[in-house]
Design an enzyme around this catalytic site. Sequence first.
Site, PDB file in Angstrom:
ATOM      1  N   MET A 116     -39.719 -84.402   6.042  1.00  0.00           N
ATOM      2  CA  MET A 116     -39.093 -83.881   7.152  1.00  0.00           C
ATOM      3  C   MET A 116     -39.508 -81.702   7.141  1.00  0.00           C
ATOM      4  SD  MET A 116     -37.630 -83.525   9.643  1.00  0.00           S
ATOM      5  CE  MET A 116     -36.503 -85.159   9.775  1.00  0.00           C
ATOM      6  N   CYS A 117     -38.602 -81.485   6.284  1.00  0.00           N
ATOM      7  CA  CYS A 117     -39.519 -79.365   6.435  1.00  0.00           C
ATOM      8  C   CYS A 117     -40.262 -79.149   5.530  1.00  0.00           C
ATOM      9  CB  CYS A 117     -37.667 -79.418   5.739  1.00  0.00           C
ATOM     10  SG  CYS A 117     -36.640 -79.565   6.476  1.00  0.00           S
ATOM     11  N   VAL A 118     -40.800 -80.419   4.008  1.00  0.00           N
ATOM     12  CA  VAL A 118     -41.743 -79.891   3.764  1.00  0.00           C
ATOM     13  C   VAL A 118     -43.110 -80.626   4.224  1.00  0.00           C
ATOM     14  CG1 VAL A 118     -43.285 -80.547   1.358  1.00  0.00           C
ATOM     15  CG2 VAL A 118     -40.905 -80.198   1.412  1.00  0.00           C
TER      16      VAL A 118
END
Length: 182
Positions: A116-118
Amino acid sequence: MTTALVVVDVQQDYFPGGAFPLVAPEEAAQAAGRVLAAAREAGLVVVHVQHHSVDETPFLRPGTPGCAIHPAVTPGPGEALVVKHAPNSFLGTGLEELLRERGVEDLVVVGMMTSMCVDSTVRSAAERGFGVTVVADACAAPDLELAGVQVPGAVVHTAFLAALGSGFARVVTSDELTGELG
């Protein structure tokens, strides 16, 4: 050429007892901590990113213990802390401006969640012209499910890193990276 380490969302909710524990977060946090120590020793710019959920997401809620940054990667004196509200660490945060002001051209990324965020941060960084290296063992992902098919976190993690490595970033281990910095 200046390099920055970007530590994405290594926060307590992703660990056992948190609201959204990932697969093997402790191992990822320890690897991220080793990378952070090596980055500090090498004089890299260090930026910590902390997610604050402002929607219906039941984890990483501001003011809760789960939103706190994990002790393995506690920000040090002079290190920037960027708060974000979306998976992409660049979206609405001033991160790009901070990096450009410091002359950063290349990023090393560690953190959570790989899927997700990475992923969102790495893709955005590459699209903004930064060279990106992702430290595989310093990231972690959750188990996922789609249409009744269970996808183990280790497979999710590997699949996302494989995708990032096919065009958005160089993917290395913490040992490889710390060897390069040493």
